[in-house]
Design an enzyme around this catalytic site. Structure first.
Site, PDB file in Angstrom:
ATOM      1  N   HIS A 120       0.811  -1.218   0.000  1.00 30.39           N
ATOM      2  CA  HIS A 120       0.000   0.000   0.000  1.00 30.39           C
ATOM      3  C   HIS A 120       0.838   1.258   0.000  1.00 30.39           C
ATOM      4  CE1 HIS A 120      -3.134  -2.898   0.703  1.00 30.39           C
ATOM      5  NE2 HIS A 120      -3.832  -2.045  -0.015  1.00 30.39           N
ATOM      6  N   ARG A 129     -10.796   3.613  -1.569  1.00 29.90           N
ATOM      7  CA  ARG A 129     -10.240   2.890  -0.409  1.00 29.90           C
ATOM      8  C   ARG A 129     -10.479   3.736   0.837  1.00 29.90           C
ATOM      9  NH1 ARG A 129      -5.768   1.592  -4.199  1.00 29.90           N
ATOM     10  NH2 ARG A 129      -5.491  -0.659  -4.232  1.00 29.90           N
ATOM     11  N   ARG A 134       2.579  -9.611  -0.644  1.00 30.61           N
ATOM     12  CA  ARG A 134       2.689  -8.466  -1.546  1.00 30.61           C
ATOM     13  C   ARG A 134       3.647  -7.399  -1.028  1.00 30.61           C
ATOM     14  NH1 ARG A 134      -3.368  -5.890  -1.263  1.00 30.61           N
ATOM     15  NH2 ARG A 134      -2.445  -4.000  -2.068  1.00 30.61           N
ATOM     16  N   CYS A 138      -9.688  -3.845 -10.145  1.00 30.10           N
ATOM     17  CA  CYS A 138      -9.125  -2.609  -9.578  1.00 30.10           C
ATOM     18  C   CYS A 138      -7.738  -2.808  -8.976  1.00 30.10           C
ATOM     19  CB  CYS A 138     -10.085  -2.017  -8.559  1.00 30.10           C
ATOM     20  SG  CYS A 138     -10.457  -3.135  -7.207  1.00 30.10           S
ATOM     21  N   ARG A 160     -15.572   1.236  -1.134  1.00 33.15           N
ATOM     22  CA  ARG A 160     -15.282  -0.055  -0.521  1.00 33.15           C
ATOM     23  C   ARG A 160     -15.343   0.111   0.993  1.00 33.15           C
ATOM     24  NH1 ARG A 160      -9.586  -2.779  -1.325  1.00 33.15           N
ATOM     25  NH2 ARG A 160      -8.895  -1.129   0.056  1.00 33.15           N
ATOM     26  N   GLU A 198     -10.892 -11.220  -4.366  1.00 33.83           N
ATOM     27  CA  GLU A 198      -9.455 -11.109  -4.104  1.00 33.83           C
ATOM     28  C   GLU A 198      -8.943 -12.239  -3.222  1.00 33.83           C
ATOM     29  OE1 GLU A 198      -8.662  -7.281  -2.319  1.00 33.83           O
ATOM     30  OE2 GLU A 198     -10.471  -7.342  -1.117  1.00 33.83           O
ATOM     31  N   ASN A 200      -4.229  -7.486  -6.489  1.00 29.23           N
ATOM     32  CA  ASN A 200      -3.088  -7.311  -5.574  1.00 29.23           C
ATOM     33  C   ASN A 200      -3.112  -8.388  -4.493  1.00 29.23           C
ATOM     34  OD1 ASN A 200      -2.729  -4.992  -7.028  1.00 29.23           O
ATOM     35  ND2 ASN A 200      -3.608  -3.638  -5.495  1.00 29.23           N
ATOM     36  N   ASP A 201      -4.303  -8.602  -3.944  1.00 25.00           N
ATOM     37  CA  ASP A 201      -4.423  -9.630  -2.922  1.00 25.00           C
ATOM     38  C   ASP A 201      -4.594 -11.011  -3.528  1.00 25.00           C
ATOM     39  OD1 ASP A 201      -4.140  -8.495  -0.319  1.00 25.00           O
ATOM     40  OD2 ASP A 201      -5.949  -7.340  -0.711  1.00 25.00           O
TER      41      ASP A 201
HETATM   42  C1  PEP Z   1      -6.481  -5.518  -4.445  1.00 20.07           C
HETATM   43  O1  PEP Z   1      -6.246  -6.300  -3.526  1.00 20.07           O
HETATM   44  O2  PEP Z   1      -6.180  -5.724  -5.639  1.00 20.07           O
HETATM   45  C2  PEP Z   1      -7.151  -4.243  -4.164  1.00 20.07           C
HETATM   46  C3  PEP Z   1      -7.523  -3.436  -5.129  1.00 20.07           C
HETATM   47  O3  PEP Z   1      -7.305  -3.888  -2.859  1.00 20.07           O
HETATM   48  P1  PEP Z   1      -6.102  -3.299  -1.982  1.00 20.07           P
HETATM   49  O4  PEP Z   1      -4.935  -3.063  -2.872  1.00 20.07           O
HETATM   50  O5  PEP Z   1      -6.611  -2.049  -1.353  1.00 20.07           O
HETATM   51  O6  PEP Z   1      -5.884  -4.388  -0.979  1.00 20.07           O
HETATM   52 MG    MG Z   2      -7.156  -5.981  -1.593  1.00 19.76          MG
END
Ligand code: PEP
Ligand code: MG
Length: 586
Positions: A194, A301, A470, A507, A337, A436, A459-460
């Site tokens: 993040h 977010r 990550r 996303c 979200r 995710e 991402n997750d």
């Molecule tokens: C993801 O996990 O791809 C996502 C968009 O959420 P975040 O990056 O906020 O965990």
């Molecule tokens: Mg996520």
């Protein structure tokens, strides 16, 4: 001294040149926080409790040391304990909280700073050396008063600088907004941590995962941060500087290179239209988003809203923010979200110990279901705001149908209350599930029956599918967005959405990279949501290719057996179909 080039993980594009400033978490500066009259006794009590806790901790350490090393070495702690019992100190802090109406931590840190100054000026060498001990005590008390994440020394810094840190939490990064930070460099972290996402959205070049940058860089060292290549150059030679000055100029000149398509649709040559949207970390990004043409917000977010504060945002406060965002984005939709606490998104005001909310565990929707008080407050604010513009809502980290049902049951309760209170909201608000967690992708067909839309969070999804964190720089090369399993999981979600006639958005960071975006287009994604600065480049890509070509690419990619093969294929295809997109300055 010669220039040194370090190679890390490129986290946010762009080039930064300037002096290094190393954040040392040992030095804490506490931001001011005003309190109300009625909070004065609470703050004084918090201060006293922190002193008691600190005394207990120090007495515990003293006992351990004296058992292991004998009484002599433990004596230093007696001095610490004495400081903590100093009536003058305690009274001064209490009086100033009362008089100045500032938080306990703010007053305490200021009073203590004066103490430390006085110690430094003492002629006695022994006492002078005790300044470090005093600082140590102050740190302990502050840690008992406030989460360490919110303590920053950056407040003192006036010049432009490149921030060097072992680690930066998302809240540290968020607190850099509006400061003179030219670039970020960290020892740890990964491409989709993040902190990296935050740096991207702030438009600040960043290189993470450098392992030992903090050991190699000294304060005020001249530096170059190349966020595209993941390079950090310490004390660059003149010829290197010249190259980068030119490069910076080129990037600057190419900034507006896709401006001509700003108001055109994201439509392929054979007329398939994709919805492009942006991810929003902080409401302050809205002016930048609005410069990217007609786009909505595909992922708001909300965690950052809960960070860098000691209390939780009230319903009114949240409503005010959601309303402001939705009004300024009108007529485009805003997908909010619900709170995604956990992993590297840690929120100090919740008084939940950090190790309770790891990546695997009590995070996101699981946390919200266990704390309906927090969840309902947010849902109420979202629903109320939905009367003022187009809002969609989605839950993070849904693992399957039962969690979705539980969350929706709470939503229904809140809706019922609002109806009883005769408060307006959008009765048809669309509610989606983020995909995710691999289990959600695998059961996407059933989940689609309970959802109005899907939003795939790669991402997750990648970290949970491949068992690779990550934020972990050691395993960065194993974090493979193009791994065949990821493609298949995405496909499952897309197919389930298609069957159930619900739109599927994506996303994660994969949406903002041309190589993966081309593949996602071919896989049938309806919407791509990304950092604002990538929107026009991705639009250019979509407008440069035929959907049928992207589909062929996706088909072929899905038949391959390694991530490397998929990535190479996608890169080659992108080069062939849309070379103009790749001639990017950053
Ligand atoms: C993801 O996990 O791809 C996502 C968009 O959420 P975040 O990056 O906020 O965990
Ligand atoms: Mg996520």
């Amino acid at each position: 001294m010669n220039e040194i080039v370090l190679k890390g993980i490129p986290a946010a594009p762009g080039i930064a040149m300037g002096p290094a400033y190393i954040v040392n978490k040992q030095e804490m500066v506490v931001p001011a926080r005003a309190i109300m009259e009625k909070e004065v006794p609470i703050e004084i009590a918090r201060f006293e409790e922190a002193l008691i806790k600190t005394r207990e901790q120090i007495a515990g350490i003293r006992k351990k040391i004296s058992e292991q090393m004998g009484g002599q070495d433990a004596q230093i702690f007696d001095a610490h304990l004495l400081v903590l019992e100093d009536r003058m100190l305690i009274e001064e802090v209490s009086k100033r909280i009362q008089r100045e109406k500032q938080s306990a931590e703010y007053i305490f840190s200021n009073v203590f700073k004066r103490y430390a100054e006085a110690f430094k000026n003492i002629q006695d060498d022994y006492l002078k050396e005790r300044t470090a001990d005093l600082k140590d005590i102050a740190r302990r008390v502050l840690r008992n008063l406030i989460d360490e994440d919110r303590l920053s020394e950056i407040d003192q810094f006036k010049e432009e600088f490149i921030l060097i840190a072992h680690d930066l939490s998302p809240s540290d990064t968020a607190s850099m907004v509006g400061r003179n930070v030219l670039g970020f460099v960290t020892d740890i972290g990964g491409r989709t941590s993040h902190t990296a996402i935050m740096a991207k959205s702030l438009g600040i070049p960043a290189v993470v995962g450098l392992k030992d940058a903090t050991m190699r860089i000294s304060n005020q060292d001249e530096m170059i941060v190349d966020g595209r290549m993941g390079l950090v150059i310490i004390r660059p030679e003149e010829k290197t500087r010249e190259i980068y000055r030119k490069e910076k100029g080129r990037i600057f000149a190419s900034r507006g290179r896709f401006a001509d398509i700003k108001d055109l649709p994201a439509e392929t040559l054979d007329k398939r239209t994709i919805t492009l949207a942006t991810n929003l970390e902080l409401p302050g990004e809205i002016p930048l988003i609005k410069r990217q043409g007609p786009v909505g917000i595909g992922l708001f977010r909300t965690e950052y809203f809960y960070m860098n504060r000691v209390d939780l945002p009230s319903e009114e406060e949240q409503l005010e923010t959601y309303q402001r965002v939705v009004r300024s984005m009108a007529p485009h939709p805003v997908t909010i979200r619900t709170l995604d606490l956990g992993g590297d998104k840690f929120i100090s005001s919740l008084q939940v110990p950090r190790d309770m909310v790891p990546f695997l565990g009590w995070r996101a929707i699981k946390f919200c279901l266990a704390r309906p008080d927090i969840f309902k407050t947010q849902i109420r604010a979202i629903l109320k705001a939905s009367a003022h513009g187009k809002i969609k809502m989605m839950y993070p980290m849904i693992s399957g149908v039962s969690e979705m049902r539980q969350a929706n049951a709470i939503l229904e309760e809140v809706k019922m209350q609002l109806r009883e209170e005769k408060i307006a909201f959008d009765e048809n608000i669309q509610v989606g599930a983020m995909i995710e967690v691999p289990s959600a992708a695998v059961t996407a067909d059933s989940l689609a029956q309970e959802s109005d839309f899907f939003s795939i969070g790669t991402n997750d999804l990648i970290q949970y599918a491949l068992a690779v964190g990550r934020v972990n720089e050691q395993t960065a090369s194993f974090y493979e967005p193009f791994h065949p399993s990821i493609l298949r999981l995405i496909k499952m979600a897309v197919d389930a959405g298609y069957q159930a006639h619900i739109p599927v958005s994506l996303c994660g960071e994969m949406a903002s990279e041309p190589v993966s975006a081309l593949l996602l287009l071919g896989m049938g994604i309806d919407e791509l949501s990304m950092t604002p600065l990538n929107v026009l480049q991705i639009k250019k890509l979509i407008r440069s290719v035929r959907f049928t070509d992207a589909q062929k690419l996706a088909q072929e990619a899905l038949s391959l057996s390694t991530g490397q093969d998929v990535e190479e294929l996608c890169k080659a295809k992108l080069q062939e179909l849309a070379p103009a997109v790749l001639k990017s300055g950053d």
